[in-house]
Design a protein around this motif. Structure first.
Motif, PDB file in Angstrom:
ATOM      1  N   VAL A  19     -14.256  18.994  17.093  1.00  9.48           N
ATOM      2  CA  VAL A  19     -15.090  18.844  15.896  1.00  9.48           C
ATOM      3  C   VAL A  19     -16.550  18.895  16.317  1.00  9.48           C
ATOM      4  CG1 VAL A  19     -15.690  17.343  13.956  1.00  9.48           C
ATOM      5  CG2 VAL A  19     -13.297  17.504  14.723  1.00  9.48           C
ATOM      6  N   ILE A  20     -17.293  19.833  15.730  1.00  6.73           N
ATOM      7  CA  ILE A  20     -18.712  19.944  16.075  1.00  6.73           C
ATOM      8  C   ILE A  20     -19.636  19.425  14.972  1.00  6.73           C
ATOM      9  CG2 ILE A  20     -18.413  21.747  17.796  1.00  6.73           C
ATOM     10  CD1 ILE A  20     -19.224  23.799  15.717  1.00  6.73           C
ATOM     11  N   SER A  21     -19.115  19.351  13.735  1.00  4.48           N
ATOM     12  CA  SER A  21     -19.885  18.713  12.660  1.00  4.48           C
ATOM     13  C   SER A  21     -18.922  18.262  11.569  1.00  4.48           C
ATOM     14  CB  SER A  21     -20.954  19.649  12.089  1.00  4.48           C
ATOM     15  OG  SER A  21     -20.376  20.692  11.342  1.00  4.48           O
ATOM     16  N   VAL A  22     -19.380  17.290  10.805  1.00  2.00           N
ATOM     17  CA  VAL A  22     -18.572  16.760   9.708  1.00  2.00           C
ATOM     18  C   VAL A  22     -19.511  16.297   8.598  1.00  2.00           C
ATOM     19  CG1 VAL A  22     -18.453  14.471  10.763  1.00  2.00           C
ATOM     20  CG2 VAL A  22     -16.748  15.111   9.070  1.00  2.00           C
ATOM     21  N   LYS A  30     -12.494  12.163  -1.396  1.00  2.00           N
ATOM     22  CA  LYS A  30     -11.442  12.296  -0.388  1.00  2.00           C
ATOM     23  C   LYS A  30     -11.702  13.367   0.671  1.00  2.00           C
ATOM     24  CE  LYS A  30      -7.799  10.848  -3.535  1.00  2.00           C
ATOM     25  NZ  LYS A  30      -6.519  11.206  -4.151  1.00  2.00           N
ATOM     26  N   LEU A  31     -12.549  14.337   0.370  1.00  2.00           N
ATOM     27  CA  LEU A  31     -12.644  15.513   1.236  1.00  2.00           C
ATOM     28  C   LEU A  31     -13.808  15.480   2.222  1.00  2.00           C
ATOM     29  CD1 LEU A  31     -11.880  18.309  -1.392  1.00  2.00           C
ATOM     30  CD2 LEU A  31     -10.306  17.272   0.263  1.00  2.00           C
ATOM     31  N   LEU A  32     -13.517  15.986   3.421  1.00  2.47           N
ATOM     32  CA  LEU A  32     -14.527  16.212   4.440  1.00  2.47           C
ATOM     33  C   LEU A  32     -14.536  17.682   4.805  1.00  2.47           C
ATOM     34  CD1 LEU A  32     -13.863  13.324   6.999  1.00  2.47           C
ATOM     35  CD2 LEU A  32     -15.597  13.407   5.197  1.00  2.47           C
ATOM     36  N   LYS A  33     -15.722  18.191   5.116  1.00  2.86           N
ATOM     37  CA  LYS A  33     -15.850  19.546   5.650  1.00  2.86           C
ATOM     38  C   LYS A  33     -16.086  19.418   7.143  1.00  2.86           C
ATOM     39  CE  LYS A  33     -19.578  22.197   5.283  1.00  2.86           C
ATOM     40  NZ  LYS A  33     -20.613  23.114   4.782  1.00  2.86           N
ATOM     41  N   LEU A  34     -15.120  19.895   7.917  1.00  2.00           N
ATOM     42  CA  LEU A  34     -15.212  19.879   9.364  1.00  2.00           C
ATOM     43  C   LEU A  34     -15.544  21.278   9.852  1.00  2.00           C
ATOM     44  CD1 LEU A  34     -11.841  18.017  10.104  1.00  2.00           C
ATOM     45  CD2 LEU A  34     -14.096  16.977   9.869  1.00  2.00           C
ATOM     46  N   MET A  35     -16.444  21.388  10.805  1.00  4.12           N
ATOM     47  CA  MET A  35     -16.660  22.628  11.530  1.00  4.12           C
ATOM     48  C   MET A  35     -16.053  22.384  12.902  1.00  4.12           C
ATOM     49  SD  MET A  35     -17.931  24.545   9.268  1.00  4.12           S
ATOM     50  CE  MET A  35     -18.284  25.993  10.243  1.00  4.12           C
ATOM     51  N   VAL A  36     -15.125  23.279  13.287  1.00  3.26           N
ATOM     52  CA  VAL A  36     -14.300  23.030  14.462  1.00  3.26           C
ATOM     53  C   VAL A  36     -14.371  24.207  15.423  1.00  3.26           C
ATOM     54  CG1 VAL A  36     -11.971  22.445  15.248  1.00  3.26           C
ATOM     55  CG2 VAL A  36     -12.753  21.647  13.005  1.00  3.26           C
ATOM     56  N   ASP A  37     -14.581  23.884  16.712  1.00  4.76           N
ATOM     57  CA  ASP A  37     -14.627  24.878  17.776  1.00  4.76           C
ATOM     58  C   ASP A  37     -13.225  25.096  18.333  1.00  4.76           C
ATOM     59  OD1 ASP A  37     -15.130  26.434  20.038  1.00  4.76           O
ATOM     60  OD2 ASP A  37     -16.076  24.790  21.161  1.00  4.76           O
ATOM     61  N   PHE A  38     -12.758  26.350  18.255  1.00  5.19           N
ATOM     62  CA  PHE A  38     -11.488  26.762  18.852  1.00  5.19           C
ATOM     63  C   PHE A  38     -11.729  27.826  19.930  1.00  5.19           C
ATOM     64  CE2 PHE A  38     -10.133  25.243  14.646  1.00  5.19           C
ATOM     65  CZ  PHE A  38      -9.107  24.389  15.009  1.00  5.19           C
TER      66      PHE A  38
END
Length: 111
Positions: A19-22, A30-38
């Protein structure tokens, strides 16, 4: 309980993502926006319904979690989600995000 074959299970791509940002999704409790490094060309946006389960959003940043990464994209609250974080909740209302026991390279596939 319906049984599936190992071939069915192998269709689900589960990878470790960092997870790089939230941020909270505006207009949703209820909702979160996650930016995720794969370890892909760019981070993936993943919308997750865990906002009420995570007390400190900053805690998520830099952590590695398993994600289902080959689900069809889905639009949630007008935002495209490209995966799903893996978590567990029990009948007592306890909640936990699954994690790797040690740091691994983002994008590593669970097998």
């Amino acid at each position: 309980m319906e049984h599936i074959t190992i071939d069915d299970f192998k269709k689900v791509e589960i990878k470790i993502g960092k997870v790089i940002s939230v941020e909270k999704v505006e207009g949703s409790e209820k909702l979160l926006k996650l930016m995720v490094d794969f370890s892909e060309a760019s981070p993936r946006q993943i919308i997750s319904g865990i906002a009420q389960k995570v007390e400190n959003l900053e805690w998520l940043i830099g952590k590695e979690f398993p994600f289902a990464t080959n689900l069809a994209p889905r639009t949630i609250f007008g935002l495209e989600s490209n995966g799903m974080i893996l978590a567990v909740s029990d009948t007592e209302g306890r909640f936990a995000l699954l994690t790797a026991s040690s740091e691994v390279t983002p994008g590593s596939r669970i097998s």
